[in-house]
Design a protein around this motif. Structure first.
Motif, PDB file in Angstrom:
ATOM      1  N   ARG A 140       0.967  -1.322  -0.238  1.00  0.00           N
ATOM      2  CA  ARG A 140      -0.096  -0.235   0.082  1.00  0.00           C
ATOM      3  C   ARG A 140       0.712   1.071  -0.335  1.00  0.00           C
ATOM      4  NH1 ARG A 140      -4.878  -1.959   4.098  1.00  0.00           N
ATOM      5  NH2 ARG A 140      -5.813  -3.057   2.885  1.00  0.00           N
ATOM      6  N   GLY A 141       0.231   2.705  -0.109  1.00  0.00           N
ATOM      7  CA  GLY A 141       0.930   3.374  -0.403  1.00  0.00           C
ATOM      8  C   GLY A 141       1.292   4.157   0.952  1.00  0.00           C
ATOM      9  N   ASP A 165      -2.216   6.315  -0.664  1.00  0.00           N
ATOM     10  CA  ASP A 165      -2.895   6.306  -2.264  1.00  0.00           C
ATOM     11  C   ASP A 165      -4.333   5.882  -1.686  1.00  0.00           C
ATOM     12  OD1 ASP A 165      -2.949   3.984  -0.135  1.00  0.00           O
ATOM     13  OD2 ASP A 165      -2.531   2.476  -1.664  1.00  0.00           O
ATOM     14  N   THR A 186     -10.842   2.747   0.689  1.00  0.00           N
ATOM     15  CA  THR A 186     -10.069   3.104   0.142  1.00  0.00           C
ATOM     16  C   THR A 186     -10.649   4.466  -0.900  1.00  0.00           C
ATOM     17  OG1 THR A 186      -8.949   0.485  -0.506  1.00  0.00           O
ATOM     18  CG2 THR A 186      -9.435   2.638  -2.516  1.00  0.00           C
ATOM     19  N   SER A 190      -5.215  10.834  -2.234  1.00  0.00           N
ATOM     20  CA  SER A 190      -4.151  10.572  -0.778  1.00  0.00           C
ATOM     21  C   SER A 190      -4.916  11.594   0.505  1.00  0.00           C
ATOM     22  CB  SER A 190      -2.982  11.121  -1.560  1.00  0.00           C
ATOM     23  OG  SER A 190      -2.958  13.024  -1.496  1.00  0.00           O
ATOM     24  N   SER A 297       8.521   4.049  -8.318  1.00  0.00           N
ATOM     25  CA  SER A 297       6.499   4.404  -7.778  1.00  0.00           C
ATOM     26  C   SER A 297       6.618   5.855  -8.638  1.00  0.00           C
ATOM     27  CB  SER A 297       6.096   4.057  -7.243  1.00  0.00           C
ATOM     28  OG  SER A 297       5.856   2.805  -6.071  1.00  0.00           O
ATOM     29  N   ILE A 299       4.068   8.739  -8.512  1.00  0.00           N
ATOM     30  CA  ILE A 299       2.855   9.425  -8.451  1.00  0.00           C
ATOM     31  C   ILE A 299       2.395  10.685  -8.785  1.00  0.00           C
ATOM     32  CG2 ILE A 299       1.024   9.348  -6.583  1.00  0.00           C
ATOM     33  CD1 ILE A 299       2.248   6.872  -5.037  1.00  0.00           C
ATOM     34  N   LYS A 324      -3.847  -0.790  -9.170  1.00  0.00           N
ATOM     35  CA  LYS A 324      -4.539   0.450  -9.466  1.00  0.00           C
ATOM     36  C   LYS A 324      -4.767   1.200 -10.604  1.00  0.00           C
ATOM     37  CE  LYS A 324      -2.474   0.545  -4.840  1.00  0.00           C
ATOM     38  NZ  LYS A 324      -1.876   0.293  -4.008  1.00  0.00           N
ATOM     39  N   ARG A 355      -5.844  10.843  -9.834  1.00  0.00           N
ATOM     40  CA  ARG A 355      -4.352  10.892  -9.364  1.00  0.00           C
ATOM     41  C   ARG A 355      -4.483   9.411  -9.781  1.00  0.00           C
ATOM     42  NH1 ARG A 355      -2.317   6.144  -5.933  1.00  0.00           N
ATOM     43  NH2 ARG A 355      -0.644   6.928  -4.405  1.00  0.00           N
ATOM     44  N   GLU A 357      -0.589   6.543 -11.011  1.00  0.00           N
ATOM     45  CA  GLU A 357       0.306   5.778 -10.639  1.00  0.00           C
ATOM     46  C   GLU A 357       0.347   4.911 -11.376  1.00  0.00           C
ATOM     47  OE1 GLU A 357       1.711   2.903  -6.752  1.00  0.00           O
ATOM     48  OE2 GLU A 357       0.296   3.735  -6.498  1.00  0.00           O
TER      49      GLU A 357
END
Length: 617
Positions: A140-141, A165, A186, A190, A297, A299, A324, A355, A357
């Motif tokens: 996860r973020g 995330d 979720t 962010s 990554s 983002i 995602k 967003r 990623e």
């Protein structure tokens, strides 16, 4: 809205913690302590400060400020000096007092890292005590905010965590005071702040979070579903009807205001007297190396919906699949010889996507720039460009310790260069090195290659730099790049090196399990289609040996894993080839003509045969 933007700007420039008449402030590298508006203490950090906090003075009876620094260290201060340093598993991004008051002792400190790890440390007067740590097993973020609040209602404060995330997590504590994940939710953006409390309705606690684009969202303990038996009619009480009516009215009013403003903007932009104005927007971006899969990554987050993102790179890189990511990607052909374009890819985002990623894997030794052109869904069309450096040793990550018993190769540079000049060259070559030269006359940094697990020790001062690694290719890349940088500045370098032959066999042994696994995976994936045809033809799999039946049962998982690692096998082949060429380059021998023979050995891979080839060539 202007007020909120101003606050976020201040938070970026200055981090703060307030305790009574004491004010603890930090900018990027500088920490200050003020008491009754008078300057008390000052500290200059060697790396960027991400957060600052102080243990509760009324409980520990002393000022104990703690700095979360980018170099994976928590620095515990006493006045203007460092009392001790605490090494944590990732760059710490946020600090919080356990239970909001430091726990039973007042010394318990929670930390969250940019790679998603969470931990609890007791800050005693003599040394830190690590109590627990949660690894980021679910990938996860990074953690942006932490709060303590009893949302479960058992009388024990739970841990509320917000990630970059959009993940919101609630951890409860078991009988051994170990955290256990109880709930998660979720969001699409962010999470910048999180707090527990009673907000919407008496008797029902909520978790209130704010997101990057300014949304405030509540997660409530109030039941929102009601069940009824057959033939039973559900009635909405008057309070709920009033709430629905109020929300509907507010929504209609907002829609009307948006429509009015949109018409006003279109009229002004189409007017002959209107001055052309490019609409401004901010991009929240993060480019970080993931240790788990040796990938970067990227983002990108915008406060309005993203229309598309164009990715351009002047060095060879691989784009990896991200679960995602719902955007549609298309690749454009590019001519790397004439215009230095190795990659042109466009991501077209779904509606209301704010967003995006991406995952990228680079090749060490090949360095340049990755550019992202972000176009939001606003009129008139506008775009912002973001640049990210792909460094020569891009897959290396800072670490606190290395194994000094490994066979090491040494590269030594001497010459008429300053400490700051050599530091700037190290910044150019390696990630996670602070831009500012560290205090003192000499510095040592340790690094680990996230792909191969090889290591690098970098020690330098004015006029001298010593680099040690168990991988000859790392030394070769440093030698070439540092020579080129010195030549640009017209600085004469004296270069010497010591090559340890045993390190080659050592590196091949580190590569062996990865190469063996990828070869076996590729072999299994190649067999899947043929085995499925046999299964259709025979009607069952009883006639197959257990190994082949297992491949059919795991077919989807194997294909998914193989798809997530494009060119993984080719990368390993390339690293072994570079190791072979670099070994003999330091001996003054060109062995490029023997590379086809090396590739033949790799195709029918046997570890002993490969080591024998390296020794005999």
């Amino acid at each position: 809205m202007m007020f909120a933007v101003g606050l976020s700007f201040m938070a970026f420039i200055m981090l703060r913690h307030i305790s009574g008449s004491d004010l603890f402030l930090s900018a990027s590298y500088i920490y200050n302590h003020y008491c009754d508006c008078k300057d008390q203490h000052y500290y200059l950090s060697g790396d960027k400060i991400n957060d600052v906090i102080c243990l509760p003075v009324e409980r520990v009876l002393r000022d104990v400020p703690v700095l979360a620094c980018q170099d994976r260290v928590l620095r515990v201060l006493q006045g203007s000096d460092v009392m001790y340093e605490i090494e944590v598993p990732g760059p710490p991004t946020v600090l919080a007092l356990h239970n909001g008051n430091g726990g039973d002792s007042g010394e318990d400190l929670l930390y969250g890292t940019s790679d998603g790890k969470l931990g609890l440390i007791q800050i005693t007067t003599s040394k830190p005590i690590h109590k627990w740590e949660i690894r980021n097993e679910k990938k996860r973020g990074g953690i942006l905010c932490i709060d303590s609040f009893d949302i479960v209602g058992d009388g024990v404060k739970d841990l509320l965590v917000g990630r970059d995330d959009g993940m919101v997590e609630v951890y409860s504590f078991d009988n051994a005071n170990e955290p256990v994940l109880r709930f998660d939710q979720t969001l699409s953006e962010s999470v910048t702040s999180i707090q527990g409390g009673c907000v919407g309705k008496d008797g029902y606690d909520e978790i209130v979070v704010s997101t990057y684009s300014g949304w405030v969202t509540g997660l409530t303990t109030e039941p929102i579903h009601k069940e009824s038996g057959p033939g039973e009619e559900l009635k909405i009480n008057q309070e709920m009807q009033n709430k629905i009516s109020s929300l509907r009215s507010e929504l209609e009013h907002l829609q009307y205001k948006v429509l009015q403003e949109r018409e006003k903007y279109q009229q002004s932009s189409q007017s002959s007297k209107a001055k052309s104005a490019v609409p401004s927007f901010s991009v929240n971006d993060k480019f970080t190396l993931n240790k788990d899969d040796a990938s970067y990554s990227l983002i990108l987050e915008v406060q309005t919906a993203i229309d598309n993102v164009l990715i351009q790179s002047d060095v060879p890189i691989d784009l990896l699949d991200v679960d995602k990511n719902s955007a549609v990607v298309s690749f454009s052909s590019c001519d790397s010889e004439s215009n230095d374009n190795f990659l042109l890819a466009t991501y077209r985002c779904q509606a209301n996507t704010t967003r995006l990623e991406l995952k990228i894997r680079s090749i060490e030794g090949q360095y340049g720039t990755l550019q992202a052109y972000v176009t939001p869904r606003i009129q008139p069309k506008t775009c912002q460009a973001r640049q990210y450096l792909i460094k020569p040793l891009s897959l290396h990550q800072r670490t606190h310790f290395i194994d000094h018993d490994r066979p090491m190769n040494t590269l030594t540079l001497t010459g008429q260069f300053s400490f700051a000049e050599l530091h700037s060259w190290v910044v150019f070559c390696l990630p996670e090195v602070p831009e500012k030269p560290p205090a003192g006359e000499c510095v040592t940094f340790y690094f680990q290659n996230t792909f191969l697990d090889t290591q690098l020790e970098s020690t330098y001062r004015k006029g001298e730099g010593v680099f040690k690694s168990d991988n000859i290719s790392t030394i070769s890349i440093l030698k070439d790049v540092l020579s080129k940088e010195a030549t640009k500045r017209k600085i004469n370098l004296n270069i010497s090196y010591e090559i340890n032959e045993v390190s080659v066999k050592h590196t091949l042994k580190l590569i062996h399990p990865k190469l063996e696994y990828q070869l076996l995976l590729a072999k299994k994936v190649q067999l899947i289609d043929a085995l499925k045809e046999l299964q259709v033809h025979e009607g069952n799999t009883n006639f197959l040996i257990p190994e082949y039946r297992c491949i059919l049962e795991e077919a989807d998982h194997l294909q998914e894993e193989y798809k997530k690692q494009p060119a993984h096998l080719e990368r390993l082949y390339g690293m072994i080839t570079d190791l072979f060429i670099d070994k003999f380059k330091f001996k003054g021998t060109n062995v490029k003509t023997k590379v086809p023979l090396l590739l033949e050995i790799l195709d029918s891979y046997d570890q002993n045969a490969l080591i024998a080839f390296f020794d005999a060539a």
